[in-house]
Scaffold this motif. Structure first.
Motif, mmCIF file in Angstrom:
data_model
loop_
_atom_site.group_PDB
_atom_site.id
_atom_site.type_symbol
_atom_site.label_atom_id
_atom_site.label_comp_id
_atom_site.label_asym_id
_atom_site.label_seq_id
_atom_site.Cartn_x
_atom_site.Cartn_y
_atom_site.Cartn_z
ATOM 1 N N VAL A 1 10.876 -5.196 -13.302
ATOM 2 C CA VAL A 1 9.503 -4.708 -13.470
ATOM 3 C C VAL A 1 8.640 -5.159 -12.309
ATOM 4 C CG1 VAL A 1 7.444 -4.823 -14.913
ATOM 5 C CG2 VAL A 1 9.686 -4.553 -15.971
ATOM 6 N N THR A 2 8.824 -6.418 -11.926
ATOM 7 C CA THR A 2 8.013 -6.946 -10.841
ATOM 8 C C THR A 2 8.261 -6.164 -9.548
ATOM 9 O OG1 THR A 2 8.445 -9.078 -11.830
ATOM 10 C CG2 THR A 2 7.270 -9.083 -9.743
ATOM 11 N N VAL B 1 4.849 -0.159 -6.155
ATOM 12 C CA VAL B 1 3.710 0.728 -6.406
ATOM 13 C C VAL B 1 2.471 0.249 -5.663
ATOM 14 C CG1 VAL B 1 2.118 1.595 -8.161
ATOM 15 C CG2 VAL B 1 4.556 1.482 -8.643
ATOM 16 N N ILE B 2 2.255 -1.086 -5.680
ATOM 17 C CA ILE B 2 0.969 -1.528 -5.117
ATOM 18 C C ILE B 2 1.033 -1.762 -3.615
ATOM 19 C CG2 ILE B 2 0.065 -2.472 -7.282
ATOM 20 C CD1 ILE B 2 0.995 -5.182 -6.454
ATOM 21 N N GLN B 3 2.263 -1.920 -3.021
ATOM 22 C CA GLN B 3 2.324 -2.072 -1.570
ATOM 23 C C GLN B 3 2.701 -0.739 -0.950
ATOM 24 O OE1 GLN B 3 5.182 -5.171 -1.107
ATOM 25 N NE2 GLN B 3 3.617 -6.778 -1.147
ATOM 26 N N PRO B 4 1.996 -0.339 0.097
ATOM 27 C CA PRO B 4 2.376 0.926 0.753
ATOM 28 C C PRO B 4 3.757 0.790 1.365
ATOM 29 C CG PRO B 4 0.574 -0.165 1.921
ATOM 30 C CD PRO B 4 0.838 -0.966 0.690
#
Lengths: 125, 890
Positions: free
Chosen positions: A109-110, A116-119
């Protein structure tokens, strides 16, 4: 109603324990330190996380009871470091298995969250 | 998913829950102390640290509960807690509890009794192997109507139908069985050899006959039913292998059928089973004549075969038979019905009607209890407001209130079952001698079929649960909607309609349901009265009936009867006497029917030959019955075995087949093939009822008993002056004096025989009447209770009115108006409901329409009077209130 407790335990910089990870934290703590009582577990998590993770007693004891029922841990009464009677929880083989399941789930999950949050590298912004 | 180990730990935890709780508490205490020490070390004063720890820790009680939630049994504990609470409340409020439990017990008990009745007779499958797997095979006649089949046809179907695993036939007959000092007509079933094997019915004693041939030289054999064996042979196993006399022929008893097996029809009670080979001693042609179709066929499909395949195959075989035997089988087909289709076709729906009626009673009972709960709920508004104010969730409150209803319901169900246990034992007596249920031919009620068994218990349980939901949910929902602040502030809400709207609605519904019940009971009662006074076409007063079997053949018997009738003439009080094969309305199905050819009457093409029912009667029969002769003459002493065959026909037969011509003197042909005989019509009589009071007149032929070469048994009919039973002994003695060998059955009267025909209507009317009364009582208690309650709540208002000078009558009127409005609304709904519901009764009614205005008016009148009474008592109490007391009281 004044709040003297907050005076001794600073509130800032703390986070709630992410939902669903309490079991994992408890299991990991027991795996690392061996048999430990509830207070010890809470203290350890708090210390190791450098006071970021605060284990609420309101969720610790229900969680421990559920884990007892699930058979991941067993409780044995013994003497604490200051010679008081306390219940020490110990990991069972089932609990050990559960720990690896929880950890790998959490890592999955991490990783997904991080993606998702890092481009993504190499992609034009 | 919960693993087994987890469940085990849960149970262990729960079993040691007090220890677990103690440990949890100790553990938390330890935690608190550690925490306090930690704060102290951080510099907090020693006195404050424990409190700080406590605050940080939170509510230990709540925490403990949350923790023990992990065991997952809390719902059970709260449930038990609620039950204990409810039980305490019930104990405190004894009157309320008694009334509610008794009301429920009556409703639930009545349902349990009715279900055991319905189940025992109609819905419980017959005790054979795989009863639902049976299939029923019928021939169809030229009109396509289902018909029974002949024995030779059966043998062909059985041999040729490959989709059938096996097939048996049976034919119901009524020969007389003779024992030591008793004779009794029996319901005997003549069957094919494989009957018991196919059904899977075993022997209680001895053996059942099978396809294996009987040992040679045995003679005719039979199997006894368990009940007959108990009743007539006291369950003595020594009867196996011995001979009994059936219509003066010795039959060897080979066995007794398993207890509980009473035949293949629901509700029937067979006495004897006889294999066809043995039945042949009476009428060898029955099993050989293709025109004698009197057999009912039942079988099982071959595994894997579908009903459709079997249907197609049976049609094919029937067509082949029609081609091969055009004389007997032309135009005849075959159909197959599965067991389910067969039951539906039998239309045994009367019991379900009764079940529906008893459910109405339960609904009325439920409404009463709901009203009681609502009223009690108001007295509890303060308590409930307090709970809500303290943070009890609505759902939790509804759950607690429903638990209280459940406890009430359980108590009601327990008492109801106790009532039912007693009631069920009374059922056989209630249904004695035929009627609603089929009693066996010996007139013994079926005693062993009504049980308080698992099926009844499950039904009662379901009904009770539904009941609890029905009467408990409305009050619970209503109470949970209370506003806590208001409830706590002013206790009971003021009389502003409010909660009373619910009770009012329930009372109106009760009145409506009562209306339907009373209407049904009224219609059935009117039917009974109509039937009792119906013109049967004959006089039934003061006629004694004695069934007798003299030894020897017909000639001997005739000599005996003539001699006896001659002797009776000199007996004082005896007016007339005659013999007949069957007295009217004696339940013999209209006598035998035979093919009849009427020269000059052209059958429409494609219709089967005429079959007309017949009876054999002696000279003096019509005079004794007062049946009016319309034409020609009746039988007299000149009609003997040696003279020409003569017949008297009824009016309907004259009209149907002799349009406008005089039938007297015409010769008709009666019988099959070689047995057909020319018979001269000598007279026409008015129609008399043959089987039932409700029947439509059908063509009927009376033949002279003196010309009945095959018969020796007969019923002696004696018209007496005054009560005929007083003469029974003298007549019996006269018979035995003439011939000590003669068998004479217990005497009865024609009046009783006719009454027996009404037994079904009477039983139904009585049952529905009792239920309707129960409903009416419950509904009037409901109305009375709600009005009393409303008056009690308006005590102050009424007191002020009276103090301000309101008139006595005006105040009574005030209360009455409200009560009668509730009743009126209910009655209006009841009329509509009754009009819809009574249509279901239509074919149980005789000479009364389902919308009979007289019954409607009577029911309305009864309900008005009862409602008025139920409202008047509380109204009077209201105006008796001393204004000073009423105003001061609150």
């Amino acid at each position: 109603m004044s709040s003297s407790a907050t005076g001794n335990a600073p509130e800032h910089g703390r986070a709630e324990i992410p939902p669903g990870t309490l079991y994992m934290l408890i299991l990991k703590t027991l795996a690392r330190l061996g048999p430990l009582h509830g207070y010890g577990i809470a203290q350890y998590i708090q210390q190791v996380s450098e006071d970021v993770l605060q284990v609420e007693e309101g969720s610790l004891y229900p969680a421990l009871q559920r884990m007892l029922i699930k058979g991941w841990i067993v409780g044995e009464w013994g003497l604490s470091e200051n010679n008081r009677r306390a219940r020490f929880y110990r990991l069972t083989p089932d609990g050990d298995k559960q720990l690896s399941v929880e950890v790998s789930d959490f890592e999955r999950v991490t990783r997904a969250l991080m993606r998702v949050i890092q481009p993504a590298s190499g992609q034009p912004a | 998913m919960e693993s087994l180990g987890e469940l085990g730990r849960r149970v262990r935890f729960w079993l040691h829950r007090s220890e677990a709780n103690r440990e949890l508490e100790e553990e938390m205490q330890f935690h608190l102390q550690m925490k306090a020490r930690q704060y102290q070390e951080a510099g907090m004063p020693e006195r404050e640290a424990p409190f700080a720890a406590q605050r940080q820790f939170g509510n230990p009680l709540l925490l403990k509960e949350l923790s023990s939630d992990a065991w997952g049994w809390r719902w059970l504990e709260t449930f038990l807690q609620d039950v204990r609470f409810a039980a305490r409340a019930m104990k405190q409020n004894k009157v309320f509890t008694a009334v509610a439990v008794l009301t429920l017990a009556l409703g639930i008990g009545a349902n349990a009794i009715m279900f055991s009745l319905v189940d025992g007779v109609w819905t419980r499958p017959i005790p054979v192997r795989d009863p639902r797997g049976l299939v029923h095979i019928f021939a169809t006649d030229q009109k396509g109507q289902p018909d029974t089949i002949s024995y030779p046809d059966y043998l062909d179907f059985k041999a040729q139908a490959r989709s059938l695993a096996d097939l048996f036939v049976e034919d119901r007959r009524g020969p007389t069985l003779k024992g030591d000092g008793w004779t009794q007509p029996t319901l005997t079933v003549a069957t094919s050899q494989n009957y018991f094997t196919l059904l899977g019915v075993g022997a209680q004693a001895g053996r059942m006959y099978t396809d294996n041939p009987e040992p040679p030289g045995e003679g005719p054999i039979l199997v006894l039913s368990y009940n007959l064996w108990q009743r007539r042979f006291h369950g003595d196993a020594a009867i196996v292998g011995r001979a009994v006399r059936l219509m003066d022929t010795a039959f060897t008893v080979v066995g007794v059928a398993a207890k509980g097996f009473r035949g293949t029809e629901l509700g029937e009670e067979v006495d004897l089973w006889i294999p066809m080979a043995s039945w042949d001693v009476f009428s060898p042609n029955d099993s050989k004549d293709r025109r004698f179709h009197d057999f009912v066929a039942t079988g099982r499909l071959r595994p894997g075969a579908t009903p459709e395949q079997a249907r197609a195959e049976l049609q094919l075989i029937a067509a082949r038979l029609a081609a091969n035997y055009p004389n007997s089988n032309a135009g005849r087909g075959a159909i197959l019905k599965t067991d389910f289709e067969y039951r539906v076709a039998m239309q045994h729906y009367q019991p379900f009607l009764l079940l529906g009626i008893v459910v109405l009673v339960l609904l009325i009972a439920c409404a009463n209890v709901a009203n009681l709960l609502l009223a009690r709920g108001e007295a509890r508004t303060r308590e409930i407001g307090m709970r809500l104010a303290l943070g009890c969730s609505r759902l939790r409150l509804i759950r607690q209130l429903l638990t209280e209803s459940l406890v009430l319901g359980a108590a009601g169900a327990a008492c109801g079952l106790a009532l039912a246990a007693g009631g069920i034992r009374l059922l056989p007596a209630f249904f004695q001698s035929g009627g609603l249920l089929v009693a066996n031919s010996g007139g013994q009620p079926i005693a062993n079929e009504f049980l308080l068994d698992a099926r009844v218990l499950v039904f009662t349980l379901l009904v009770s649960l539904a009941t609890v939901l029905f009467f408990g949910l409305l009050p619970a929902m209503r109470l949970s909607k209370l506003s806590p602040s208001r409830a706590a502030r002013d206790g009971a809400p003021r009389a502003r309609g409010g909660l009373l709207r619910g009770p009012g609605l329930l009372v109106s519904a009760q009145v409506a349901l009562s209306f339907i019940l009373l209407m049904s009971a009224g219609l059935l009662a009117r039917t009974l009265i109509q039937a009792m006074h119906a013109d049967l076409g004959f006089e039934r007063k003061n006629v004694l009936l004695l069934e007798m079997v003299p030894p020897g053949n017909h000639d001997h018997a005739m000599a005996f009867y003539d001699g006896l009738i001659d002797r009776l003439r000199s007996l004082p009080g005896v007016r007339r006497a005659c013999v007949t094969l069957h007295p009217p309305m004696a339940g013999y199905g209209g006598g035998f029917s035979d093919q009849v050819e009427i020269p000059g009457y052209l059958l429409p093409p494609g219709t089967p030959k005429l079959e007309i029912h017949q009876n054999r009667v002696g000279s003096g029969y019509f005079e004794l019955l007062g049946a009016r002769l319309l034409r020609g003459r009746v039988f007299d002493a000149h009609d003997t075995a040696k003279s020409r065959g003569v017949a008297v026909i009824n009016h309907t037969m004259e009209q149907r087949y002799f349009a406008g011509q005089d039938p007297v003197g015409r010769v008709i042909r009666i019988g099959l093939g070689d047995n057909a005989r020319d018979t001269e019509i000598v007279g026409v009589v008015r129609d008399i009822r043959v089987n039932t009071i409700e029947e439509q007149p059908e063509p009927y032929i009376f033949l002279a008993y003196s010309q009945a070469a095959n018969w020796a048994e007969a019923t002696l009919m004696v018209e007496t002056a005054g009560d005929p039973m007083r003469y029974a002994n003298a007549i019996r003695r006269a018979g035995l004096a003439l011939n000590p060998e003669v068998d004479i059955s217990p005497p009865t009267t024609l009046e009783n025989t006719v009454q027996d025909r009404l037994q079904g209507s009477r039983t139904t009317a009585t049952a529905v009447g009792i239920l309707a009364m129960l409903g009416l009582i419950l509904a009037s208690i409901g109305l009375y209770g709600v009005m009393s309650y409303s008056v009690a709540r308006r005590k102050r208002e009424i007191g002020i009115r009276m103090a301000l000078g309101a008139r006595f009558g005006g105040t009574v009127g005030l209360v009455l108006r409200r009560g009668m409005t509730l009743a009126g609304v209910g009655a209006a709904a009841g009329v509509l409901g009754a009009l819809a519901a009574t249509r279901l009764l239509a074919n149980m009614l005789y000479n009364v329409g389902p919308y009979d205005p007289m019954t409607l008016a009577a029911v309305a009148a009864v309900l008005s009077v009862v409602s008025l009474a139920a409202c008047y008592i509380p109204a009077r109490r209201a105006v008796r209130v001393d204004p000073a007391v009423a105003v001061r009281e609150e």
